[in-house]
Design an enzyme around this catalytic site. Structure first.
Site, short mmCIF file in Angstrom:
data_model
loop_
_atom_site.label_atom_id
_atom_site.label_comp_id
_atom_site.label_asym_id
_atom_site.label_seq_id
_atom_site.Cartn_x
_atom_site.Cartn_y
_atom_site.Cartn_z
N GLU A 165 0.84 -1.22 0.00
CA GLU A 165 0.00 0.00 0.00
C GLU A 165 0.87 1.26 0.00
O GLU A 165 0.56 2.26 -0.61
CB GLU A 165 -0.92 0.03 1.23
CG GLU A 165 -2.29 -0.52 1.00
CD GLU A 165 -3.16 0.29 0.02
OE1 GLU A 165 -2.66 0.71 -1.04
OE2 GLU A 165 -4.34 0.49 0.28
N THR A 169 -4.61 8.49 -4.62
CA THR A 169 -4.72 8.51 -3.16
C THR A 169 -3.61 9.37 -2.57
O THR A 169 -3.83 10.12 -1.62
CB THR A 169 -4.62 7.09 -2.61
OG1 THR A 169 -5.59 6.30 -3.26
CG2 THR A 169 -4.84 7.04 -1.11
#
Ligand code: ATP
Ligand code: HSE
Length: 291
Positions: A121, A172
């Protein structure tokens, strides 16, 4: 070894970096076998095949390091979740890569798997937020109290929702860079009230009340420069019977709760089209997590 890793809705209204809902679809399918060298092949949506840049191979390599196994692997990714969609595309792949290697090696410890997945991530979003990988692993609706030690509350909520995916991208990383270091106390208190009431509503299966609580003062207001269309599409959903609408993760996907999900989906697509943005909707139930 083959693993399917589902899309997820992170934040889920007022639960920034804490709430996450696992969807039934779409999903990434990741297949691995141990080998001398590391090789990544991707089908479906385009993501890097460079093992140091693909979140799935990064998390797989991290899992091998966690358990001290020196090995390469051949990895095939059927990329079914659009990247930069807000549907946890990187989170699904990051979890799937770590979980596939863990299953191959017989590693069952969830903290080990999640620690490795967060390494993936980090490559995608710059910071290791757990509210995509955790619901993708556990399924259902999760409240992430803490990652390490792992403390998760899971609610097996039964609901269907409509997701609308516009043809725009929101990174993001960029969306997180827009966030303030501090927020006004009154906003923190508002989110606390919304979030605690939302968990109670979901626990009780009161989806209408849950929809009414889909608001946020911690992230969405600061991200408006990336999602200028948000208020308009939210109004369109509410005017067509939605209980509530919010952003999925950091966007651009949005989701709504309501009765007439098809009509709501169509109305939101139309609202996007009035803004010159193509969009598509799909209806999903709650997923059971990666398999
Ligand atoms: N296997 C992968 N799946 C998805 N994105 C990947 C993968 N490997 C590397 N990436 C990169 O990560 C970035 C996607 O990260 P980002 O977090 O913005 O998308 P997302 O996960 O779909 O969104 P969100 O986290 O808001 O749900 C893209 O630049 C993409 O190229
Ligand atoms: N909680 C994360 C989710 C990203 O999918 C964020 O909003 O940045």
């Amino acid at each position: 070894m083959k693993v399917s890793a589902p899309a997820t809705i992170a934040n889920f209204g007022p639960g920034f970096d804490v709430f996450g809902l696992c969807l039934e679809k779409p999903m990434d399918v990741i297949e691995v076998k141990l080998a001398d060298e590391v090789e990544v092949k991707v089908e479906g949506y385009e993501v890097p095949e460079d093992p140091s840049r693909n979140v799935a191979s990064v998390s797989a390599l991290s899992l091998l390091g966690e358990v001290g196994v020196e090995s390469g692997f051949k990895m095939k990714i059927k990329k079914g979740i659009r990247p930069t969609s807000g549907l946890g595309s990187s989170g699904a792949s990051a979890l799937g890569g770590a979980l596939a290697i863990a299953k191959l090696l017989g590693v069952e410890d969830k903290e080990t798997i999640l620690r490795a997945a967060l390494e993936g991530e980090k490559v995608a979003s710059g910071t290791p937020h757990g509210d995509n990988v955790v619901p993708a692993l556990f399924g259902g609706f999760v409240v992430l109290n803490s990652l390490f030690p792992l403390n998760v509350v899971k609610i097996d909520v039964k609901l269907k929702l409509v997701v609308v995916l516009p043809e725009v991208k929101v990174s993001t990383k960029k969306a997180r860079e827009l966030l303030p270091k501090y927020v006004p106390l009154r906003d923190a208190v508002k989110n606390l009230a919304l979030a605690s009431s939302l968990v109670l509503a979901l626990e009780e299966g009161d989806i209408e009340e849950a929809g009414r609580l889909l608001d946020d003062y911690l992230a969405i207001p600061y991200r408006k420069p990336l999602i200028a269309w948000f208020d308009k599409v939210r109004r369109a959903a509410l005017e067509n019977g939605a209980y509530g609408l919010s952003i999925s993760g950091s966007g651009p996907a949005v989701f709504a709760l309501g009765d007439n999900l098809k009509e709501i989906g169509k109305a939101v697509v139309e609202a996007f089209e009035e803004e010159g943005i193509k969009a598509e909707y799909f209806i999903s139930g709650v997923g059971g997590g990666a398999e």
